[in-house]
Design a protein around this motif. Structure first.
Motif, mmCIF file in Angstrom:
data_model
loop_
_atom_site.group_PDB
_atom_site.id
_atom_site.type_symbol
_atom_site.label_atom_id
_atom_site.label_comp_id
_atom_site.label_asym_id
_atom_site.label_seq_id
_atom_site.Cartn_x
_atom_site.Cartn_y
_atom_site.Cartn_z
ATOM 1 N N PHE A 57 0.823 -1.211 0.000
ATOM 2 C CA PHE A 57 0.000 0.000 0.000
ATOM 3 C C PHE A 57 0.859 1.263 0.000
ATOM 4 O O PHE A 57 0.440 2.302 -0.508
ATOM 5 C CB PHE A 57 -0.951 0.008 1.196
ATOM 6 C CG PHE A 57 -2.028 -1.024 1.134
ATOM 7 C CD1 PHE A 57 -2.550 -1.471 -0.076
ATOM 8 C CD2 PHE A 57 -2.533 -1.582 2.304
ATOM 9 C CE1 PHE A 57 -3.555 -2.435 -0.126
ATOM 10 C CE2 PHE A 57 -3.544 -2.537 2.273
ATOM 11 C CZ PHE A 57 -4.051 -2.957 1.055
ATOM 12 N N GLU A 60 1.201 1.986 -3.488
ATOM 13 C CA GLU A 60 -0.087 2.271 -4.137
ATOM 14 C C GLU A 60 -0.632 3.649 -3.756
ATOM 15 O O GLU A 60 -1.212 4.341 -4.584
ATOM 16 C CB GLU A 60 -1.066 1.174 -3.726
ATOM 17 C CG GLU A 60 -2.380 1.189 -4.434
ATOM 18 C CD GLU A 60 -3.262 0.020 -4.001
ATOM 19 O OE1 GLU A 60 -4.476 0.220 -3.918
ATOM 20 O OE2 GLU A 60 -2.738 -1.089 -3.743
ATOM 21 N N GLU A 104 -6.779 -6.603 5.471
ATOM 22 C CA GLU A 104 -6.235 -5.892 4.322
ATOM 23 C C GLU A 104 -7.263 -4.962 3.683
ATOM 24 O O GLU A 104 -6.946 -3.819 3.363
ATOM 25 C CB GLU A 104 -5.719 -6.915 3.299
ATOM 26 C CG GLU A 104 -4.861 -6.294 2.233
ATOM 27 C CD GLU A 104 -4.135 -7.331 1.378
ATOM 28 O OE1 GLU A 104 -3.880 -7.003 0.218
ATOM 29 O OE2 GLU A 104 -3.833 -8.435 1.872
ATOM 30 N N GLU A 105 -8.498 -5.421 3.524
ATOM 31 C CA GLU A 105 -9.523 -4.569 2.898
ATOM 32 C C GLU A 105 -9.897 -3.395 3.797
ATOM 33 O O GLU A 105 -10.083 -2.275 3.312
ATOM 34 C CB GLU A 105 -10.770 -5.389 2.542
ATOM 35 C CG GLU A 105 -10.548 -6.326 1.368
ATOM 36 C CD GLU A 105 -10.032 -5.609 0.117
ATOM 37 O OE1 GLU A 105 -10.576 -4.551 -0.252
ATOM 38 O OE2 GLU A 105 -9.054 -6.101 -0.477
ATOM 39 N N ARG A 108 -7.057 -0.949 3.442
ATOM 40 C CA ARG A 108 -7.105 -0.278 2.138
ATOM 41 C C ARG A 108 -8.192 0.807 2.134
ATOM 42 O O ARG A 108 -7.976 1.907 1.652
ATOM 43 C CB ARG A 108 -7.362 -1.271 1.015
ATOM 44 C CG ARG A 108 -7.420 -0.605 -0.364
ATOM 45 C CD ARG A 108 -7.951 -1.531 -1.438
ATOM 46 N NE ARG A 108 -7.118 -2.694 -1.639
ATOM 47 C CZ ARG A 108 -6.072 -2.729 -2.459
ATOM 48 N NH1 ARG A 108 -5.733 -1.654 -3.126
ATOM 49 N NH2 ARG A 108 -5.388 -3.832 -2.603
ATOM 50 N N TRP A 112 -7.540 4.725 1.561
ATOM 51 C CA TRP A 112 -8.208 5.446 0.495
ATOM 52 C C TRP A 112 -8.912 6.678 1.056
ATOM 53 O O TRP A 112 -8.838 7.761 0.488
ATOM 54 C CB TRP A 112 -9.200 4.520 -0.212
ATOM 55 C CG TRP A 112 -9.962 5.231 -1.289
ATOM 56 C CD1 TRP A 112 -9.556 5.442 -2.584
ATOM 57 C CD2 TRP A 112 -11.243 5.829 -1.166
ATOM 58 N NE1 TRP A 112 -10.517 6.152 -3.247
ATOM 59 C CE2 TRP A 112 -11.567 6.400 -2.418
ATOM 60 C CE3 TRP A 112 -12.157 5.941 -0.121
ATOM 61 C CZ2 TRP A 112 -12.763 7.075 -2.648
ATOM 62 C CZ3 TRP A 112 -13.351 6.630 -0.349
ATOM 63 C CH2 TRP A 112 -13.641 7.168 -1.600
#
Length: 115
Positions: A57, A60, A104-105, A108, A112
């Motif tokens: 991440f 990302e 993880e989700e 994320r 975000w």
């Protein structure tokens, strides 16, 4: 360091002393750059499971500064941490959010939201 944290990634800092971590915190507050701090420990199985995703991440979400702080390497500056992993999110130098545990989700989504 265990867990394979790459100290060469410019977007991911891994302070290994209380002094280094204090410097990183001062940089976060001074730069006003959005940041996320992952408080973990080398002996924490869940921390080691989420660490590769945290590293991924960091590439990302390039607008965020990423920090991994091992509570055993920075005992004075992390003594307020009660659970590992703990993720703290900063915006304009102030802590604005906190997440306990892995996922993880979930992570994320939070990244975000704060990027």
């Amino acid at each position: 360091m265990e867990g394979g944290v790459n100290k060469d990634l410019s977007n991911l800092k891994t302070p290994s002393t209380d002094e280094e971590f204090t410097d990183v915190l001062l940089q976060i507050r001074a730069s006003k750059t959005p940041a996320v701090i992952n408080y973990g420990a080398s002996w924490c199985r869940v921390c080691n499971q989420i660490l590769p995703a945290f590293q991924k991440f960091s590439k990302e979400f390039s607008k965020l500064s990423f920090v991994y702080a091992d509570i055993d390497e920075c005992p004075e500056t992390t003594q307020q941490i009660r659970y590992t992993p703990t993720f703290q999110f900063y915006c304009d130098g102030e802590r604005v959010d906190e997440m306990f545990g892995a996922g993880e989700e979930r992570l994320r989504d939070r990244l975000w939201l704060h990027s």
